[in-house]
Design a protein around this motif. Structure first.
Motif, short mmCIF file in Angstrom:
data_model
loop_
_atom_site.label_atom_id
_atom_site.label_comp_id
_atom_site.label_asym_id
_atom_site.label_seq_id
_atom_site.Cartn_x
_atom_site.Cartn_y
_atom_site.Cartn_z
N ARG A 46 52.82 16.52 2.48
CA ARG A 46 53.80 17.13 3.02
C ARG A 46 54.76 16.27 3.77
N ILE A 47 56.21 16.76 3.94
CA ILE A 47 57.29 16.01 4.46
C ILE A 47 57.04 15.98 6.24
N HIS A 48 56.06 16.64 6.65
CA HIS A 48 55.80 16.58 8.03
C HIS A 48 54.35 16.42 8.08
N ALA A 49 53.84 16.07 9.14
CA ALA A 49 52.32 15.97 9.57
C ALA A 49 52.02 17.29 10.12
N ASP A 50 52.11 18.33 9.39
CA ASP A 50 51.46 19.54 9.63
C ASP A 50 51.63 20.48 8.62
N ASN A 51 51.03 21.74 8.64
CA ASN A 51 50.64 22.72 7.36
C ASN A 51 52.05 23.40 7.10
N MET A 52 53.22 23.30 7.93
CA MET A 52 54.07 24.34 7.72
C MET A 52 55.21 24.02 6.49
#
Length: 233
Positions: A35-41
């Motif tokens: 993903r583009i960020h280090a989370d699942n959103m």
């Protein structure tokens, strides 16, 4: 004259081999979102199938230290690995890279890449990536919020001072669920709160959400009222 032994010991630090490798090659589990960020959103830049070989160069902890920071809600760790893709897997599914990389923090997660949760690694449970890899630096800032009214879209204004006629115009956003938000600024008080938040998506230059629209229990990510999160005046 100072003894030579401490000096020799100090100089040896500059010639010692690096503690961490440049990268570690891992194998993915089935359905491994990166993903583009280090989370699942956020959106997946790439969605890897089983047995893909990837080079991961460093690790970071999710800025969302709750159920949104894990691979699956309420399960697993908050550790994400930086995958250097550099066009090796075709064009990314999501062509914009908001927040990808953290060169501004002096970290290693630079260039084209994405964040892979350690639970997406085959036999990843047997590896402590926080020991095997260098720390990336602080993960890119990511903050999300959700509307407090069910089935109601957020409404934007282009400024936050409701005594100004320019701020009276509302803009429906068609955003009904979680939205990416950026900086905050003080504005007119609405239901006892003066903190207005700028919405990142749809990406308009001035899209401020009044404080009454957010569900106070649905903030995820680094706390928006942090000093660095204030909008430029």
């Amino acid at each position: 004259m100072a003894p030579l032994a401490p000096l020799v010991s100090l100089l040896s630090l500059f010639h010692r081999a690096p503690k961490y490798p440049a990268y570690v090659t891992i194998t993915t589990e089935q359905q491994a979102p990166c993903r583009i960020h280090a989370d699942n959103m956020p959106y997946s830049v790439h969605s890897f199938a089983a047995n893909n070989k990837l080079n991961v160069s460093c690790w970071a902890a999710s800025t969302m230290q709750d159920n949104k920071g894990r691979l699956n809600d309420n399960e697993g760790s908050f550790t994400y690995l930086w995958v250097n893709t550099n066009g090796s897997f075709g064009p990314p599914a999501f062509l914009s890279y908001p927040g990808v990389g953290n060169a501004d923090q002096g970290g290693k997660a630079r260039g084209e890449g994405c964040w892979l949760h350690e639970d997406s690694v085959k036999e990843g449970a047997d590896v402590d990536f926080t020991e095997a890899l260098e720390w990336c630096g602080e993960a890119p800032h990511h903050q999300i919020g959700a509307p407090g009214t069910y089935n109601a879209a957020f409404v934007c204004r282009n400024c936050t001072d409701l005594t100004n006629a320019t701020c009276q115009t509302e803009y429906p956003t068609q955003e009904y669920g979680y939205v990416d938000v950026g900086c905050w600024k003080r504005g007119s008080e609405v239901k006892g709160n003066t903190t207005w938040v700028q919405m990142v998506n749809p990406g308009t230059a001035n899209c401020y959400i009044s404080p009454d629209q957010f569900d106070p229990k649905e903030w995820h990510g680094k706390w928006i009222l942090g000093r660095r999160g204030r909008c430029a005046s």
